[in-house]
Design a protein around this motif. Sequence first.
Motif, PDB file in Angstrom:
ATOM      1  N   GLN A  84     -14.229   9.710  -0.850  1.00  0.00           N
ATOM      2  CA  GLN A  84     -13.948   8.308  -1.132  1.00  0.00           C
ATOM      3  C   GLN A  84     -12.446   8.053  -1.171  1.00  0.00           C
ATOM      4  OE1 GLN A  84     -16.285   7.636  -4.840  1.00  0.00           O
ATOM      5  NE2 GLN A  84     -17.416   6.131  -3.656  1.00  0.00           N
ATOM      6  N   SER A  85     -12.089   6.827  -0.776  1.00  0.00           N
ATOM      7  CA  SER A  85     -10.702   6.372  -0.865  1.00  0.00           C
ATOM      8  C   SER A  85     -10.666   5.085  -1.673  1.00  0.00           C
ATOM      9  CB  SER A  85     -10.139   6.115   0.545  1.00  0.00           C
ATOM     10  OG  SER A  85      -8.929   5.382   0.484  1.00  0.00           O
ATOM     11  N   VAL A  86      -9.855   5.075  -2.718  1.00  0.00           N
ATOM     12  CA  VAL A  86      -9.612   3.866  -3.509  1.00  0.00           C
ATOM     13  C   VAL A  86      -8.121   3.562  -3.408  1.00  0.00           C
ATOM     14  CG1 VAL A  86      -9.699   2.800  -5.800  1.00  0.00           C
ATOM     15  CG2 VAL A  86     -11.523   4.376  -5.077  1.00  0.00           C
ATOM     16  N   ASP A  87      -7.796   2.422  -2.838  1.00  0.00           N
ATOM     17  CA  ASP A  87      -6.407   1.970  -2.704  1.00  0.00           C
ATOM     18  C   ASP A  87      -5.654   2.280  -4.000  1.00  0.00           C
ATOM     19  OD1 ASP A  87      -4.033   0.481  -2.501  1.00  0.00           O
ATOM     20  OD2 ASP A  87      -5.015  -1.251  -1.597  1.00  0.00           O
ATOM     21  N   GLN A  88      -4.529   2.971  -3.875  1.00  0.00           N
ATOM     22  CA  GLN A  88      -3.788   3.353  -5.075  1.00  0.00           C
ATOM     23  C   GLN A  88      -3.272   2.152  -5.852  1.00  0.00           C
ATOM     24  OE1 GLN A  88      -0.856   6.375  -4.148  1.00  0.00           O
ATOM     25  NE2 GLN A  88      -2.401   7.974  -4.235  1.00  0.00           N
ATOM     26  N   ARG A  89      -3.158   1.016  -5.215  1.00  0.00           N
ATOM     27  CA  ARG A  89      -2.782  -0.197  -5.955  1.00  0.00           C
ATOM     28  C   ARG A  89      -3.872  -0.542  -6.982  1.00  0.00           C
ATOM     29  NH1 ARG A  89      -1.600  -4.353  -1.136  1.00  0.00           N
ATOM     30  NH2 ARG A  89      -3.657  -3.534  -0.549  1.00  0.00           N
ATOM     31  N   VAL A  90      -5.117  -0.336  -6.594  1.00  0.00           N
ATOM     32  CA  VAL A  90      -6.239  -0.577  -7.502  1.00  0.00           C
ATOM     33  C   VAL A  90      -6.305   0.509  -8.566  1.00  0.00           C
ATOM     34  CG1 VAL A  90      -8.761  -0.726  -7.653  1.00  0.00           C
ATOM     35  CG2 VAL A  90      -7.565  -1.775  -5.716  1.00  0.00           C
ATOM     36  N   LYS A  91      -6.280   1.766  -8.120  1.00  0.00           N
ATOM     37  CA  LYS A  91      -6.500   2.885  -9.039  1.00  0.00           C
ATOM     38  C   LYS A  91      -5.335   3.079 -10.009  1.00  0.00           C
ATOM     39  CE  LYS A  91      -8.235   6.938  -7.589  1.00  0.00           C
ATOM     40  NZ  LYS A  91      -8.249   8.317  -7.016  1.00  0.00           N
ATOM     41  N   MET A  92      -4.114   3.107  -9.513  1.00  0.00           N
ATOM     42  CA  MET A  92      -2.978   3.383 -10.390  1.00  0.00           C
ATOM     43  C   MET A  92      -2.783   2.257 -11.403  1.00  0.00           C
ATOM     44  SD  MET A  92      -2.234   6.324  -9.272  1.00  0.00           S
ATOM     45  CE  MET A  92      -3.824   6.599  -8.508  1.00  0.00           C
ATOM     46  N   ALA A  93      -2.968   1.016 -10.968  1.00  0.00           N
ATOM     47  CA  ALA A  93      -2.842  -0.098 -11.906  1.00  0.00           C
ATOM     48  C   ALA A  93      -3.927  -0.020 -12.970  1.00  0.00           C
ATOM     49  CB  ALA A  93      -2.920  -1.424 -11.148  1.00  0.00           C
ATOM     50  N   VAL A 149       0.851  -1.190   0.000  1.00  0.00           N
ATOM     51  CA  VAL A 149       0.000   0.000   0.000  1.00  0.00           C
ATOM     52  C   VAL A 149       0.889   1.242   0.000  1.00  0.00           C
ATOM     53  CG1 VAL A 149      -1.965  -1.113   1.108  1.00  0.00           C
ATOM     54  CG2 VAL A 149      -0.220  -0.022   2.535  1.00  0.00           C
ATOM     55  N   MET A 150       0.366   2.315  -0.615  1.00  0.00           N
ATOM     56  CA  MET A 150       1.189   3.503  -0.819  1.00  0.00           C
ATOM     57  C   MET A 150       0.675   4.730  -0.101  1.00  0.00           C
ATOM     58  SD  MET A 150       1.942   3.104  -4.914  1.00  0.00           S
ATOM     59  CE  MET A 150       0.338   2.456  -5.374  1.00  0.00           C
ATOM     60  N   SER A 151      -0.587   4.725   0.325  1.00  0.00           N
ATOM     61  CA  SER A 151      -1.184   5.960   0.796  1.00  0.00           C
ATOM     62  C   SER A 151      -2.493   5.647   1.511  1.00  0.00           C
ATOM     63  CB  SER A 151      -1.440   6.889  -0.406  1.00  0.00           C
ATOM     64  OG  SER A 151      -2.077   8.079  -0.021  1.00  0.00           O
ATOM     65  N   THR A 152      -3.155   6.701   2.018  1.00  0.00           N
ATOM     66  CA  THR A 152      -4.514   6.557   2.540  1.00  0.00           C
ATOM     67  C   THR A 152      -5.527   7.170   1.577  1.00  0.00           C
ATOM     68  OG1 THR A 152      -4.287   8.610   3.808  1.00  0.00           O
ATOM     69  CG2 THR A 152      -3.749   6.546   4.937  1.00  0.00           C
ATOM     70  N   GLN A 153      -5.106   8.124   0.763  1.00  0.00           N
ATOM     71  CA  GLN A 153      -5.789   8.668  -0.418  1.00  0.00           C
ATOM     72  C   GLN A 153      -7.281   8.929  -0.261  1.00  0.00           C
ATOM     73  OE1 GLN A 153      -4.276   5.139  -1.180  1.00  0.00           O
ATOM     74  NE2 GLN A 153      -6.211   4.547  -0.225  1.00  0.00           N
ATOM     75  N   MET A 154      -7.713   9.502   0.874  1.00  0.00           N
ATOM     76  CA  MET A 154      -9.108   9.926   0.972  1.00  0.00           C
ATOM     77  C   MET A 154      -9.289  11.201   0.167  1.00  0.00           C
ATOM     78  SD  MET A 154     -12.165   9.432   2.027  1.00  0.00           S
ATOM     79  CE  MET A 154     -11.991   8.079   3.189  1.00  0.00           C
ATOM     80  N   MET A 155     -10.182  11.153  -0.818  1.00  0.00           N
ATOM     81  CA  MET A 155     -10.381  12.290  -1.718  1.00  0.00           C
ATOM     82  C   MET A 155     -11.758  12.885  -1.502  1.00  0.00           C
ATOM     83  SD  MET A 155      -8.437  10.888  -5.149  1.00  0.00           S
ATOM     84  CE  MET A 155      -8.284  12.509  -5.893  1.00  0.00           C
TER      85      MET A 155
END
Length: 417
Positions: free
Chosen positions: A105-114, A43-49
Motif C-alpha cells: 500500500q501507498s499512502v501519500d506522505q502528506r496524509v500520513k505524516m500530517a 508531494v514528497m515520495s511514492t512510498q509504496m510499502m
Amino acid sequence: MRKILIVGAGQAGLQLALGLQTQGYEVTLMSNRTADEIRAGRVMSTQMMFATALQHERDLKLNFWESQAPRAEGLGVSVAAPGSHDPGPSQRAIDWVGKLDGYAQSVDQRVKMAGWMETFAQRGGQLVIHGAAVSDLDYFARTYDLVLVAAGKGELVSMFGRDAARSPYAEPQRALAVAYVHGLGPRPEHPDFDAVRCNLVPGVGELFVMPTLTTSGRADILFWEGIPGGPLDAFKGIKDPSEHLSLTLELMERFTPWEYARATKVELTDENGTLSGRYAPTVRNPIGRLPSGGLVLGVGDVVVANDPITGQGSNSAGKCAAAYLAAIVEHGDKPFDEEWMQSAFDRYWNTAQHVTKWTNAMLAPPPEHVLNLIGAAGELPPIANRFANGFDDPSDFENFFFDPQKAEQYVSSVAAG
C-alpha cells in the motif's frame, strides 16, 4: 523517565516517536513544518510499502488508512525491446505480473505524516515546529538522554560522513520525476486487481506506475527514473505542474505506449502533485559528532539513502524505526553511548545492506543472467512471484539473483519442477 529528542518528522522519525510514546518515554519531536503545512504542501515520495513494513505500522496501531488505501496485490515487470523506441513507439519484449504474498500500500506522505504528527501531539508528545542547526543539537545533546536525527536533508546531514566502502556512486544515477493523477485506467492484463508496474527501457530509464491514497482519495502515481543526460532527463527547470504532466505523458507515449494507452484521460490530483529532482545514493556513518563532543544517532535516509528504483525508501525507514525502537527499549536505563549507537545501526544494517546491494545492482545495466531470469519469469509464474516478493524481503535476492550460477540453477529447477 528517559528523555529522547527526534529531529525530523518523516516516516522514520514519526514512527519511532510514536513507538517510543507507547513505551512510556518522554519524547520531543522537532519538525520544520506544521501538520497543516505538510498536508497542503508538495508531494514528497511514492512510498509504496510492502508487507513487512506495513506490519511494523500495524504493530504500533498506526495503520490508520489501511482500509482506505488501494491494495497492490501484485508486482509486474515490462521490458521494452532494446532500440524499439527509436524512432518509437517502444515494443514490449517481456511482460508479466507476480503475485505478492501480502498486499502493498501507498499512502501519500502528506496524509500520513500530517495525521501521525497530530496523533503524536494528541497523545501528549512535545511537538516543536522549528528547524534545527548543529548548534541547536549541541545544546540538546546535554539536555536529552538521546538525540536522533531523522531529517534527511539540509545542514544536519553533513555531520554524518559518507561511508565510501558502502557507497559506490558519487553522483546521482537517475533523474526523478513524479506525477500524482486521477483517471488512470486499469492494466488490461489484470483488470481485477491493482499492481505496482515496473517498466524498464534499457539504456533510457524506468517508469513506475502504482496506486495510492492521496488527499483527494484514490489516485495513481506516474514515476519516471531517467538515466542522466538521456531523453528522460528532461524535467529540470519545469515549474508548471501541467507542463510536468504533459511531458510525463509525452515520454510515456514514446517509451511505454502500453502504459500511455490507459493514461490518455488523466489529470493531476492537485497543483502540488508533481515532484522532480535527483540525489546520489549514499550510506553514511551513523554517528554524528557535535562541536562540544556530544553524539547523535542518524535515522533512516540520513544514514542509508538508496535510489528509489527499487521502491525501498519508506520500507527502509519503517524497518529502521522498528530496529531502533527495539534497541532503545532493550537497552533499559544504560547510557546511550557510542558503542550502543553503533550496535543500533548495525542491527538496522542487517536488513539495509541487502536493500543497498540490490538497489545499486538495479542502477547498473543488467547482466545477461539477470535478463534471462526476468525473461524466464514471463514463462514460469513461481519465478515472477518470487521476484515480486523480493521487494518485501530483498535478502532473498542473495539466493537467486546476483550470482549467475545460482540464477541458472534456480531457473532450471523451476522449469523442471
